[in-house]
Design an enzyme around this catalytic site. Structure first.
Site, mmCIF file in Angstrom:
data_model
loop_
_atom_site.group_PDB
_atom_site.id
_atom_site.type_symbol
_atom_site.label_atom_id
_atom_site.label_comp_id
_atom_site.label_asym_id
_atom_site.label_seq_id
_atom_site.Cartn_x
_atom_site.Cartn_y
_atom_site.Cartn_z
ATOM 1 N N ASP A 110 0.821 -1.212 0.000
ATOM 2 C CA ASP A 110 0.000 0.000 0.000
ATOM 3 C C ASP A 110 0.851 1.256 0.000
ATOM 4 O O ASP A 110 0.525 2.246 -0.656
ATOM 5 C CB ASP A 110 -0.907 0.031 1.228
ATOM 6 C CG ASP A 110 -2.047 -0.959 1.135
ATOM 7 O OD1 ASP A 110 -3.190 -0.569 1.392
ATOM 8 O OD2 ASP A 110 -1.797 -2.123 0.808
ATOM 9 N N CYS A 119 0.373 -8.053 5.079
ATOM 10 C CA CYS A 119 -0.019 -6.666 4.836
ATOM 11 C C CYS A 119 -1.486 -6.487 4.479
ATOM 12 O O CYS A 119 -2.264 -7.427 4.452
ATOM 13 C CB CYS A 119 0.907 -6.041 3.812
ATOM 14 S SG CYS A 119 2.576 -5.826 4.482
ATOM 15 N N ASP A 120 -1.811 -5.239 4.143
ATOM 16 C CA ASP A 120 -3.164 -4.706 4.227
ATOM 17 C C ASP A 120 -4.247 -5.524 3.543
ATOM 18 O O ASP A 120 -5.291 -5.779 4.124
ATOM 19 C CB ASP A 120 -3.189 -3.288 3.653
ATOM 20 C CG ASP A 120 -2.330 -2.329 4.452
ATOM 21 O OD1 ASP A 120 -1.183 -2.697 4.740
ATOM 22 O OD2 ASP A 120 -2.781 -1.234 4.760
ATOM 23 N N LYS A 121 -4.072 -5.921 2.315
ATOM 24 C CA LYS A 121 -5.126 -6.643 1.597
ATOM 25 C C LYS A 121 -4.788 -8.114 1.420
ATOM 26 O O LYS A 121 -5.661 -8.912 1.104
ATOM 27 C CB LYS A 121 -5.366 -5.999 0.213
ATOM 28 C CG LYS A 121 -5.527 -4.489 0.259
ATOM 29 C CD LYS A 121 -6.607 -4.038 1.226
ATOM 30 C CE LYS A 121 -6.563 -2.553 1.466
ATOM 31 N NZ LYS A 121 -5.421 -2.055 2.225
ATOM 32 N N CYS A 136 4.379 -2.203 8.788
ATOM 33 C CA CYS A 136 4.734 -0.875 9.299
ATOM 34 C C CYS A 136 4.376 -0.717 10.776
ATOM 35 O O CYS A 136 3.339 -1.207 11.239
ATOM 36 C CB CYS A 136 4.063 0.197 8.464
ATOM 37 S SG CYS A 136 4.626 0.211 6.745
ATOM 38 N N GLU A 182 -7.216 4.703 -1.029
ATOM 39 C CA GLU A 182 -7.026 5.373 0.258
ATOM 40 C C GLU A 182 -6.770 6.867 0.042
ATOM 41 O O GLU A 182 -6.000 7.252 -0.835
ATOM 42 C CB GLU A 182 -5.816 4.788 0.995
ATOM 43 C CG GLU A 182 -6.060 3.416 1.573
ATOM 44 C CD GLU A 182 -4.859 2.898 2.340
ATOM 45 O OE1 GLU A 182 -5.037 1.913 3.064
ATOM 46 O OE2 GLU A 182 -3.759 3.468 2.210
ATOM 47 N N SER A 186 -6.152 4.938 5.406
ATOM 48 C CA SER A 186 -5.178 4.061 6.045
ATOM 49 C C SER A 186 -5.396 4.108 7.549
ATOM 50 O O SER A 186 -5.846 5.114 8.093
ATOM 51 C CB SER A 186 -3.763 4.534 5.714
ATOM 52 O OG SER A 186 -2.819 3.950 6.576
#
Length: 566
Positions: free
Chosen positions: A81, A122-124, A195, A448, A474
């Site tokens: 991302d 991570c995010d997705k 992160c 985002e 985010s």
């Protein structure tokens, strides 16, 4: 115990399949007397949160072989991302979740795997893996790559990846020098891992543990710690035990698990993206309830017990040291359903009773219900004439004085135009920045609006402005923001009718998001409105724009009401 893999690996008629495996060095005993367990590995050198997954796969492999399983491994795509943010690449990030889910399903079904260990961070990617687990319903454990450690000090706290964009806003406002800006990028990300703030990546790691799909205490172990490797090894052992016991994801991912996960997100003020992802997981698990309604209910009944970056100076490593998700669930007490089954084969209550904490308690980081930061959760659902179907905000990331905000609209039809205006200094205190045509269909891909919020922060406007959008945010964003507005602008939602100067009211305590324009005027504007052309290049994004559901339904790809039950 009947294994799925016996369909193509046992019997006189399956010599071809065995021969193809033997071409890669597998033995007869490995193929016919053991469960075949797939490691779905999203390792890459594109994503720091996934950089260590190849190493972790080796430890999972050792655990599986020790417990009597046979390992096969395959790759899954992963996108970062942070690297994709603020440009056209972000349109692909949420839609990539569906590709991750589909690719895991395809590999597991085509090869009749008996079980899966899903390696992601991570995010997705992690949500896509969880969706696949729910869809396939074969024994599965999730192993995450671990958190990144905090960087050098900046603006009163340890820096992280997003500090660079805050610093860019400061530079444009004349608050720091070009040399300071450049120096920050060398110290803000000191090593691999997801992160170091409570963004979507770490929120979803917490969610996976709260759901019971990851081992207790594993969500927040730093990527560079040896404990991360030993946890991966244990997961390899546990997956063989799940096969033996016949425990599959849908026995874990029931309403109790979903309620526990939403409760945890509320208590930590996690990323608003968790609403999208838990809705998608619930859809794949066949749950007929509304995750959006769960978030709405639990906002009012969940105390805010944890504050970490961006809401406080603590980072995710410190959250882990304080006891992580086990300590939090313990502190939530009877607000957590302790009877929910987990991937250990035990219930949440049994896991907590036997959990061993490695570090001292930090009652300031993980508070008790009596000393909570607030009586409400960190993620709120809003409704009103600007969001008839719902919108989502994160009051846990901004102070009570911003939870009732009234201002005049500054309207932008794309993220880039808003970012340029913010950096140019044309957005003023009291403005409500409206960014539209960024929803699942309109973006497409529901990008985002992370950079817009960071630029507002950098210019000193985070406490004096608000941002509303049919896009998303985010988990690291702070300031007054509202996203996931449904219906989105591309589908003719009221956000498409907003004009510069209109007054907008955000009222979190009342659960409202309203546009102060007479219905007659809105009707006149609607009569003149025409749907814009889809902003998608030829390829996957065109398909996603056509078939994606609304943000209120998780932005999943629906096959239609006539879909055959899986």
């Amino acid at each position: 115990m009947t294994l799925r893999s016996s369909t193509n690996l046992t019997g006189t008629d399956n010599g071809l399949c065995r021969s193809l495996y033997k071409a890669m060095g597998y033995s007869e005993e490995e193929l016919t007397n053991r469960p075949v367990i797939g490691i779905a590995n999203s390792w890459s050198t594109l994503v720091p949160g996934h950089y260590n997954l190849r190493e972790l796969a080796d430890f999972v492999r050792k655990g599986i072989y020790r417990a009597g399983g046979t390992v096969v491994e395959f790759g899954v795509i992963s996108c970062c991302d942070g690297i994709a943010n603020g440009h056209e690449g972000m349109k692909y990030i949420l839609p990539a979740r569906e590709v991750v889910c589909n690719s895991v399903e395809i590999e597991a079904q085509a090869h009749r795997l008996d079980a899966l260990v899903l390696l992601a961070s991570c995010d997705k990617i992690l949500p896509g893996m969880l969706m696949a687990a729910a869809r396939l319903d074969i024994p599965t454990i999730v192993v995450t790559g671990g958190v990144m450690q905090g960087g050098g000090m900046f603006d009163g706290r340890k820096s992280d990846a997003t500090s660079n964009d805050e610093a860019a806003g400061m530079y444009h406002a004349g608050r720091i020098t070009a040399a300071q800006l450049r120096a920050l990028e060398d110290v803000s990300c000191p090593g691999c891992g997801s992160c170091s703030f409570l963004g979507t990546a770490n929120t979803m790691a917490c969610v996976s543990e709260a759901l019971g799909m990851s081992l207790p205490g594993s969500a927040l172990i730093p990527a560079v710690w040896a404990d991360r490797q030993s946890s991966a090894y244990e997961a390899g052992i546990r997956i063989c035990q799940l096969v033996e016991a016949g425990i599959t994801p849908r026995k874990i991912l029931d309403e109790r698990a979903l309620r526990n996960a939403v409760r945890v997100v509320q208590a930590i003020s996690g990323s608003t993206n968790a609403v999208l992802h838990l809705s998608a997981v619930a859809y794949e698990a066949g749950w007929s309830g509304s995750v959006m309604d769960l978030f709405d209910q639990m906002y009012h009944t969940t105390p805010h017990l944890v504050k970490v970056n961006p809401a406080a100076a603590y980072d995710m490593e410190e959250f882990h040291r304080a006891g992580g998700i086990p300590r939090l669930m313990e502190r939530l007490g009877d607000l957590i359903d302790s009877t929910a089954l987990t991937c250990t084969g035990q219930t949440v209550g049994e896991n907590l009773k036997g959990y061993h904490y490695l570090f001292p308690d930090n009652p300031e980081l993980i508070r008790t219900r009596e000393t909570a930061y607030g009586l409400h959760g960190g993620v709120a659902v809003l409704r009103g004439n600007l969001a008839p179907h719902t919108a989502v905000t994160k009051p846990g990331a901004y102070g009570p004085h911003l939870q009732r905000f009234r201002g005049k609209a500054r309207v932008f039809n794309r993220e880039e135009a808003a970012n340029e205006a913010i950096l140019a200094g044309t957005v003023q205190p009291g403005d409500v920045v409206v960014i539209r045509y960024e929803g699942p269909k309109g973006g497409p891909g529901i990008r985002e609006m992370y950079k817009a919020m960071k630029f507002l922060y950098g210019r000193g406007l985070a406490e004096q402005t608000a941002l509303v959008t049919d896009g998303r945010f985010s988990g690291t964003n702070n300031g007054c923001f509202v996203g996931h507005i449904s219906p989105e602008a591309a589908e003719g939602g009221p956000i498409a009718l907003v004009e510069d100067g209109d007054e907008i009211v955000i009222d979190v305590p009342a659960g409202r998001l309203d546009l102060l324009v007479e219905e007659g005027e809105l009707a006149r504007r609607r009569a003149k409105w025409t749907p814009p052309p889809v902003q998608a290049p030829r390829g996957y994004l065109q398909c996603y724009a056509r078939w994606a559901s609304s943000a209120a339904q998780g932005a999943v790809i629906h096959c239609g009401e006539e879909e055959v039950e899986r």
